[in-house]
Every structure is written in C-alpha cells, then in structure tokens.
Design an enzyme around this catalytic site. Structure first.
Site, mmCIF file in Angstrom:
data_model
loop_
_atom_site.group_PDB
_atom_site.id
_atom_site.type_symbol
_atom_site.label_atom_id
_atom_site.label_comp_id
_atom_site.label_asym_id
_atom_site.label_seq_id
_atom_site.Cartn_x
_atom_site.Cartn_y
_atom_site.Cartn_z
ATOM 1 N N ARG A 58 0.820 -1.221 0.000
ATOM 2 C CA ARG A 58 0.000 0.000 0.000
ATOM 3 C C ARG A 58 0.847 1.260 0.000
ATOM 4 O O ARG A 58 0.382 2.315 -0.450
ATOM 5 C CB ARG A 58 -0.994 -0.017 1.148
ATOM 6 N N GLU A 95 6.870 -9.877 15.834
ATOM 7 C CA GLU A 95 6.317 -10.315 17.109
ATOM 8 C C GLU A 95 6.215 -11.841 17.166
ATOM 9 O O GLU A 95 6.424 -12.450 18.193
ATOM 10 C CB GLU A 95 4.929 -9.701 17.351
#
Length: 172
Positions: A58, A95
């Site tokens: 994006r 993460e």
C-alpha cells in the site's frame, strides 16, 4: 477536509478483536484522495528527499503520486522473491517470527536523502527494518511519513528517524 471521514472502519477484520482502517473508501473519493496526496507531499517535502522509498504494497499507492508531484523517483521495499535482478536484503524479527525485506541493487544512490512512506504505522517493526535496509545500501534516511498511525501500538518509539503522520487513531 476531514480525511478520517473518508476512511471506513471494519470491526473484526482480518480476525476477531481487530479494527481495520480501510483506505479504499478514501482512494475512491476523488477530492479526499487529491487532498491526501497534497498533504503527504507537503509532509515529505519538509524532509527534502532525493528519493522516496515505499513499503510493499500500500505504500506504493501513496509513493507514486507524491514522487510525481515532487519531481523525484521512488524505490520499492518488497518481500523476498518479488524483485527481479540483484537485490539487497535485510532480515528482521517480528512479534511472531521473522521476515526479510529487499530493495533492488543500485536504485538508491549512496548518500541519497530518502524518505520512507507507507499507509500505516502499527508496531513499527517493518518500518524500522526498512530504515535499516535503506541504510545498508548507503542511504541517509531523512524521515518517514505515514497516512495513519495506530498510536496505541507505539510504533513511533521503534523508529529512529523523524516521522510525520497525517491521521492518528488511539486503537491498536
């Protein structure tokens, strides 16, 4: 113009508990899209870049018109296997795992002032890895510009470059 009024929120996407900020409604509204590009260009211009670097995918939507407006080029920061020819890679931890980003070799001249651009700053992991990758090819990363910042995720704290966001949301 209130750009937030043109961003649709979709609860529980892509999984339960996530509030998704959908920019497709902003892109579909000609006046809001034009205003977004103008504001992003103003934010980028303040860093005096030689070139933009956009994060897949994006970020490309925003980098192309901003680079055109400012009369500069942009390079794509992509995931592994998406760029032809010689590339420079940077692996980083997420993460829950790891990933690798790449840029095409030779498209960012050493010493260039680069501004990183993307639609969203969340935890900051991919943005900081992009900064590190750009430094690996010899760029001076002057700053980063994002349309949206999810402030509750504290991604700003992970970036070691100046940054600007147009819209902030508390969630995260």
């Amino acid at each position: 113009m209130d750009l937030k009024a043109h961003i649709r929120t979709i609860p529980d996407f892509p999984k339960p508990g996530i509030l998704f900020y959908d920019i497709s409604t902003l892109l579909a509204h000609a006046e809001a899209w034009r205003e977004t590009v103008e504001r992003l260009a103003d934010a980028v211009r303040a860093y005096r870049p030689d070139v933009l670097a956009a994060i897949e995918s994006r970020g490309f939507i925003f980098a192309a018109p901003v680079a055109y407006k400012l009369g500069i080029g942009f390079t794509m920061v992509r995931k592994v296997g998406k760029l032809p020819g010689a590339v420079v890679s940077h692996a980083y931890d997420l993460e829950y795992g790891s990933d690798t980003l790449q840029v095409a070799e030779g498209l960012v001249p050493a010493g260039s002032r680069v501004v990183l651009i993307d639609d969203l700053l969340a935890t900051g992991g991919t943005a900081q890895a992009s900064v590190q990758l750009l430094r690996k090819v010899g760029a001076e990363v002057a700053g980063a510009v994002f349309l949206i910042e999810l402030m509750g995720l504290k991604g700003r704290a992970r970036l070691d470059v100046p940054m600007t966001t147009l819209l902030g949301y508390e969630g995260g």
